[in-house]
Design an enzyme around this catalytic site. Sequence first.
Site, PDB file in Angstrom:
ATOM      1  N   GLU A   9      32.375  36.336  35.976  1.00  0.00           N
ATOM      2  CA  GLU A   9      31.558  36.158  37.573  1.00  0.00           C
ATOM      3  C   GLU A   9      31.341  37.489  38.200  1.00  0.00           C
ATOM      4  OE1 GLU A   9      35.287  34.497  40.508  1.00  0.00           O
ATOM      5  OE2 GLU A   9      35.829  33.819  38.501  1.00  0.00           O
ATOM      6  N   ASP A  69      37.697  33.331  36.604  1.00  0.00           N
ATOM      7  CA  ASP A  69      38.935  33.548  37.170  1.00  0.00           C
ATOM      8  C   ASP A  69      40.163  32.677  36.476  1.00  0.00           C
ATOM      9  OD1 ASP A  69      38.574  36.431  37.389  1.00  0.00           O
ATOM     10  OD2 ASP A  69      38.410  36.090  39.735  1.00  0.00           O
ATOM     11  N   ASP A 128      41.907  31.186  38.561  1.00  0.00           N
ATOM     12  CA  ASP A 128      42.852  30.050  38.958  1.00  0.00           C
ATOM     13  C   ASP A 128      42.205  28.750  39.266  1.00  0.00           C
ATOM     14  OD1 ASP A 128      40.700  31.652  40.290  1.00  0.00           O
ATOM     15  OD2 ASP A 128      42.207  32.530  41.595  1.00  0.00           O
ATOM     16  N   GLU A 178      40.133  28.667  41.636  1.00  0.00           N
ATOM     17  CA  GLU A 178      39.078  28.778  42.323  1.00  0.00           C
ATOM     18  C   GLU A 178      37.799  29.417  41.357  1.00  0.00           C
ATOM     19  OE1 GLU A 178      36.101  29.328  45.561  1.00  0.00           O
ATOM     20  OE2 GLU A 178      38.071  28.355  45.331  1.00  0.00           O
ATOM     21  N   TYR A 226      46.153  40.009  36.316  1.00  0.00           N
ATOM     22  CA  TYR A 226      45.195  39.510  37.523  1.00  0.00           C
ATOM     23  C   TYR A 226      46.012  39.289  38.805  1.00  0.00           C
ATOM     24  CZ  TYR A 226      41.755  35.780  39.350  1.00  0.00           C
ATOM     25  OH  TYR A 226      41.306  35.160  39.959  1.00  0.00           O
ATOM     26  N   ARG A 259      45.900  37.967  41.860  1.00  0.00           N
ATOM     27  CA  ARG A 259      45.285  36.372  42.703  1.00  0.00           C
ATOM     28  C   ARG A 259      47.081  35.606  41.968  1.00  0.00           C
ATOM     29  NH1 ARG A 259      40.374  37.221  43.281  1.00  0.00           N
ATOM     30  NH2 ARG A 259      39.525  38.247  45.140  1.00  0.00           N
ATOM     31  N   HIS A 313      50.903  32.260  36.009  1.00  0.00           N
ATOM     32  CA  HIS A 313      50.087  33.319  36.245  1.00  0.00           C
ATOM     33  C   HIS A 313      51.883  34.270  35.952  1.00  0.00           C
ATOM     34  CE1 HIS A 313      46.500  32.484  38.819  1.00  0.00           C
ATOM     35  NE2 HIS A 313      46.487  31.820  37.411  1.00  0.00           N
TER      36      HIS A 313
END
Length: 722
Positions: free
Chosen positions: A9, A82, A84, A86, A300, A302, A345
């Site tokens: 990203e 990432d 997740d 998103e 990570y 989030r 996670h």
Amino acid sequence: MGKTLVVVESPAKAKTIEKFLGKNYTVKASMGHLRDLPKSQFGIDIDNDFTPKYINIRGKGELIKSLKDAAKAADKVYLASDPDREGEAIAWHLAHILNIDTDQSCRIVFNEITKPAIQNAVKNPRPINLDRVDAQQARRLLDRIVGYQLSPLLWRKVRKGLSAGRVQSVAVKMICDREKEIQAFTPEEYWTITAKLREKPKAVLFDAQLISVDGKKITLSNEQQTDIVKGELERSDFIVADVKRRERRRNPAPPFITSSLQQDASRKLGFTSRKTMMVAQQLYEGLEIGKTGPVGLITYMRTDSTRVAESAQQDAREYIVGKFGTEYMPEKPPVYSSKKSQDAHEAIRPTSIEFTPASLANHLSREQLKLYTLIWERFIASQMSPAIYDTRTAEITTGRYGLRATGSQLKFAGFMAVYIEGKDEEENDKDISLPELTAGQSLKLHKIQPAQHFTEPPPRYTEASLVKTLEEKGIGRPSTYAPIVETIIDRGYVVRVEKKFQPTELGILVVDLLKEYFKTIVDVEFTAAMEDQLDEIADGKASKVELLKGFYDPFATTLAYADEQIGHVEIPVEVSDVQCENCGRYMVVKQGRYGKFLACPGFPECRNTKPILKDTGIGCPKCTGNIVERRTKRGKAFYGCQNYPTCDFVTWDTPIQDKCQTCGSLQLRHPYKNGSSIIYCENVLCPTRENSPINKELKKKDKKETTKEDAAKKKKRNKKQS
């Protein structure tokens, strides 16, 4: 071996990962999303199972072409956005742009940007998880439906530029509800009595609190009742009835998740949620660490999971034994439970224990080092033994009354040798001395101290307490807390006053409107239930289309009804007694992002604005004027003379009414980030300033301000030269 393209990203992440993969890999950045719903259209085909209309984001054409060319030149493409929902959606959009079959093993994920994690991810690619993509799309479409159909209603009925959001509106409602509680609160008086006792004359004093009368809990509601009890106690003998000793353990807090990181960074560092996540992103994506090169320093950021990898726990245990000793390491690695754990996670932790904050001090910026230290210390502490307190409780009788004295002494620091979790309320775990008392022992009374109190309303939300409440109530998810806070401030629905949120008149008006016509939009339980349904979609247990249909049908009906029923809503205008010097009209109070200000009602013909000056009633030390509170363009409060620019007195610190007892000059209160403050004399020649810690603090601040000014001047000079 052929060339492999890895798409991440951000450029920072690309640079770090490329170092770990070698010459057969090319790593490029997508710069986040490349496709999205169009801004100029609704973009959802309601009649065709809520099919979204995605378009390439304007301005990303060259980047898309570059990625397509790189994909054609590569033998294999891995999508490494990432880990997740998103990120899964970004990978799905990339697959469509680059013509990659989503059923192929094209997706790689990693929780940390370290060499072993990246190499392991490349060895274990998988197909794109379409359930997670559906969950992200469902959230995006729900937010689009509310934003693009409810916001225009507010434009028509209230004023242009307003917005309503599925989650942000709930947050504003919570702040408005709290404000109404505060305004409706009626303080109630109550009294407490403390007896100052000692074992014998000249022995150490200790406190005993009055707790009962005739064996029942005592309640004192006024001074008359308190005086009667005080008189009886002063004529009584005090006897120790019982003494209990016990050991109390205090367990460490779990390692950080997104919400707890934002809370502690707010309490301890004064960071906003946005700033916390921005700095955490830098630590995660990788920074240059001397000869080591770029490396990701934290996992990570989030996440709502407190799970920790066994290897990381083992590394922490070895460090703890080497640094503190075996007694600081629990027999088994602690396991912390999570309410929910999206995508399994890990918690937020350092990627390597060897990167201690001290070893990184010369490689990180001040803000990066502060946040990294917080994360590193919290993780190490979470793997350590509990702290142990020796506590003693003495029950004391005197006639009809019962008192209690408590003592607490830290016996073993355990995790507290490294880190103590921040709290919104005052920390109670402090050493309280209590002498060795025995049952039947007679005590000497030194003094009876009555104290008047009043019940207090619930406190306004700080950023930390708002995030904590959102998490507890299941509103939003790790990636949404910072945007929620940022949005409600940007829209002018709430303002920060002394680091606490207060709703604006606009915020209250919009929430009242939504509560009357769109109860579900601002209903906490409904919004939390919607989050649970999104989780079920991600787990493959629910349908995206069914969720959207179940939400949209009643929403559309309510929207049509509200449009018919609501007339134009006038926002109340507060007229001041200040005349506009340009056109003579009386100026009105307006609400901006950084608080209230005065504006001419003749806008747009007259655009005159001015700050609202709050008179402190304290005289200026340089002239005959008064000191007023002003605000910077970014809303920060400072104090200056009302006669500015004739008088140049200015200070960041708060003036107080009491004059210096030594020289009679103005005194100021200087706050510290931990919530404490120091009062000092403004007169630099005053003898009280000689050994005051404020001198060092102000010199440090002046140096910092000078450095900032010099940097700004240099930047301006360079710009002119170029």
